[in-house]
Motif scaffolding. Structure first.
Motif, short mmCIF file in Angstrom:
data_model
loop_
_atom_site.label_atom_id
_atom_site.label_comp_id
_atom_site.label_asym_id
_atom_site.label_seq_id
_atom_site.Cartn_x
_atom_site.Cartn_y
_atom_site.Cartn_z
N ASP A 167 100.19 16.77 51.66
CA ASP A 167 101.59 15.90 51.94
C ASP A 167 101.76 15.30 53.12
O ASP A 167 103.02 15.28 53.77
CB ASP A 167 102.55 16.64 51.90
CG ASP A 167 103.30 17.85 52.47
OD1 ASP A 167 101.71 17.98 53.69
OD2 ASP A 167 103.54 18.99 52.14
N ASN A 192 92.78 9.48 52.87
CA ASN A 192 91.86 8.57 51.55
C ASN A 192 90.74 8.26 52.02
O ASN A 192 90.54 8.13 50.91
CB ASN A 192 93.63 7.24 52.33
CG ASN A 192 94.22 7.48 51.94
OD1 ASN A 192 94.26 6.73 50.54
ND2 ASN A 192 95.42 7.65 52.67
N VAL A 195 89.76 10.97 49.72
CA VAL A 195 90.42 10.31 47.79
C VAL A 195 89.23 9.23 47.63
O VAL A 195 89.06 9.05 46.31
CB VAL A 195 91.73 9.76 48.00
CG1 VAL A 195 91.95 9.41 46.41
CG2 VAL A 195 92.17 11.33 48.09
N GLY A 240 97.92 14.53 43.14
CA GLY A 240 98.80 14.37 44.24
C GLY A 240 99.80 15.80 44.72
O GLY A 240 100.23 16.64 43.31
N GLY A 241 99.91 15.53 46.00
CA GLY A 241 99.92 14.88 47.21
C GLY A 241 100.83 13.56 46.76
O GLY A 241 101.48 13.42 45.83
N ASP A 242 101.11 12.72 48.28
CA ASP A 242 101.87 12.14 48.70
C ASP A 242 101.16 10.69 48.32
O ASP A 242 100.12 10.66 48.31
CB ASP A 242 102.38 12.24 49.47
CG ASP A 242 101.66 11.84 51.25
OD1 ASP A 242 101.70 10.44 50.79
OD2 ASP A 242 100.84 12.34 51.43
N HIS A 243 102.48 10.27 48.11
CA HIS A 243 101.65 8.26 47.52
C HIS A 243 101.01 7.46 48.75
O HIS A 243 100.16 6.80 48.04
CB HIS A 243 102.97 7.96 47.04
CG HIS A 243 102.95 6.82 45.18
ND1 HIS A 243 103.30 6.52 44.98
CD2 HIS A 243 100.76 7.11 45.22
CE1 HIS A 243 103.25 5.31 43.65
NE2 HIS A 243 101.62 5.43 43.90
N LEU A 270 97.90 8.90 49.01
CA LEU A 270 97.16 8.44 48.96
C LEU A 270 96.12 7.03 47.97
O LEU A 270 95.05 7.58 47.39
CB LEU A 270 96.69 10.04 48.59
CG LEU A 270 97.07 11.02 49.17
CD1 LEU A 270 97.16 12.54 48.02
CD2 LEU A 270 95.83 11.22 50.06
N HIS A 280 103.92 7.07 52.95
CA HIS A 280 103.99 7.13 51.72
C HIS A 280 104.95 6.22 51.13
O HIS A 280 105.14 5.48 50.35
CB HIS A 280 104.51 9.36 51.20
CG HIS A 280 105.52 8.90 51.23
ND1 HIS A 280 105.81 10.03 50.28
CD2 HIS A 280 106.56 8.60 51.95
CE1 HIS A 280 107.49 10.03 50.86
NE2 HIS A 280 108.00 9.01 51.67
N ASP A 302 96.87 8.00 38.72
CA ASP A 302 97.19 8.49 40.26
C ASP A 302 98.37 8.86 39.49
O ASP A 302 99.18 8.97 38.72
CB ASP A 302 97.41 7.72 40.89
CG ASP A 302 96.57 6.46 41.42
OD1 ASP A 302 95.39 7.31 41.78
OD2 ASP A 302 96.75 5.62 42.27
N MET A 349 101.47 11.37 41.27
CA MET A 349 102.04 11.43 43.52
C MET A 349 103.00 11.63 43.13
O MET A 349 104.28 12.00 42.38
CB MET A 349 102.31 10.05 43.75
CG MET A 349 100.88 9.48 43.64
SD MET A 349 98.79 9.87 43.59
CE MET A 349 98.86 9.84 45.05
#
Length: 304
Positions: free
Chosen positions: A13, A74, A77, A95-98, A100, A142, A270, A272
């Motif tokens: 996060d 990133n 990922v 996810g995980g926060d966006h 990514l 994010h 994804d 997320m």
């Protein structure tokens, strides 16, 4: 769909303003994601979780919070999604926060460029995520992945996919948007993003919106879906830190996913911002799994 699915967990996060999205991958596993997809006859390989730096929980520096950590995640990922695509599997990033999505969509875009394929990205989200360091109220990355993908952001993130911008704005369709900062709105209009906000969905209905968002696809198109769980109305999906009232209902969300499945073109996904710390008995994760099943072709209607 005969392609194998590769689940990739990204438990972090670092790009968010609240803790807890790091627990999203495990919540989806507890909700039975792998088993649900296997029940549809799909081959599913859970690769486990990627490794990356811990969340240092520091204030913004030069307009960005945790930029080195976000870049590191990133990169991990990007490599994992790239490897999945090179292996002819369908990557599902948990996810995980966006933030990514810079890595995941960057990898998909690079894959498409290398093979001469077209790209269409469906961004299912309550937020436009087009902030920059100059206009962000928080510095949280994010809120910036779409801007980064379109060439507006720190060089360390812009360079991930090998081409700047990683995607052209015309590749993107944003659906369900209902929270946009004033500076963001000017940038979104300036680059000409196609945005189907909640008023558009209210006025036209989800079916017509999805017809428009999916128009022009063909067999040479790679379709990527970036599904932020706050796309959904918080009455049915409380397990996110960034809830915004007035999102799609259960049936609207199901129709959205079913119409994507009907194209037969889904190439990567994804999932997320699922945050179990805000959830109630994992109900949001279970709903997400339900919708992902529809995205992969589970029919909810009695149709031949």
């Amino acid at each position: 769909m005969s392609v194998a699915i590769r689940l990739i967990g990204a438990p972090t996060d670092v790009g968010a303003g609240s803790r807890g999205a790091s627990m999203g991958p495990e919540a989806l596993r507890v909700a039975g994601l792998r088993e649900a997809l296997q029940a549809l006859g799909l081959r599913v390989d859970d690769q486990g979780n990627l490794a990356g730096p811990a969340n240092p929980w520091q204030p913004p520096l030069d307009g960005y919070r945790h930029l080195p950590e976000v870049v590191a995640w990133n990169r991990a990922v990007f490599m994992a999604v790239r490897d999945a695509l090179d292996a002819a599997t369908l990557p599902v990033l948990l996810g995980g926060d966006h933030s990514l999505a810079v890595g995941s969509i960057g990898a998909v875009a690079a894959h498409c460029r290398a093979r001469g394929r077209k790209l269409r990205v469906l961004w299912l989200d309550a937020h436009a995520d087009f902030n920059t360091s100059a206009i962000t109220p928080t510095g949280n990355l994010h809120g910036m992945p779409v801007a980064c993908l379109c060439g507006h952001g720190p060089q360390e993130l812009l360079a991930l996919s090998g081409t700047v911008p990683a995607i052209a704005p015309h590749c993107l369709r944003q659906i369900g948007i209902r929270s946009v900062d004033a500076g963001e709105k000017r940038l979104v209009h300036g680059v000409g993003l196609d945005v189907f906000d909640m008023r558009t969905i209210d006025e036209l209905g989800m079916r017509q919106v999805m017809d428009m968002a999916l128009a022009g696809l063909d067999d040479e198109t790679h379709l990527h879906v970036s599904f932020d769980v706050d796309f959904l109305d918080p009455d049915i999906a409380p397990g996110v830190a960034t809830t915004v009232r007035g999102g799609p209902s259960y049936r609207e969300a199901q129709l959205c996913m079913e119409m994507i499945a009907d194209t037969g073109l889904l190439g990567s996904l994804d999932v997320m911002e699922l945050n179990p710390a805000y959830d109630v008995r994992n109900r949001t994760a279970e709903l997400a799994v339900d919708l992902i099943e529809s995205l992969f072709g589970k029919a909810t209607l009695m149709r031949a």
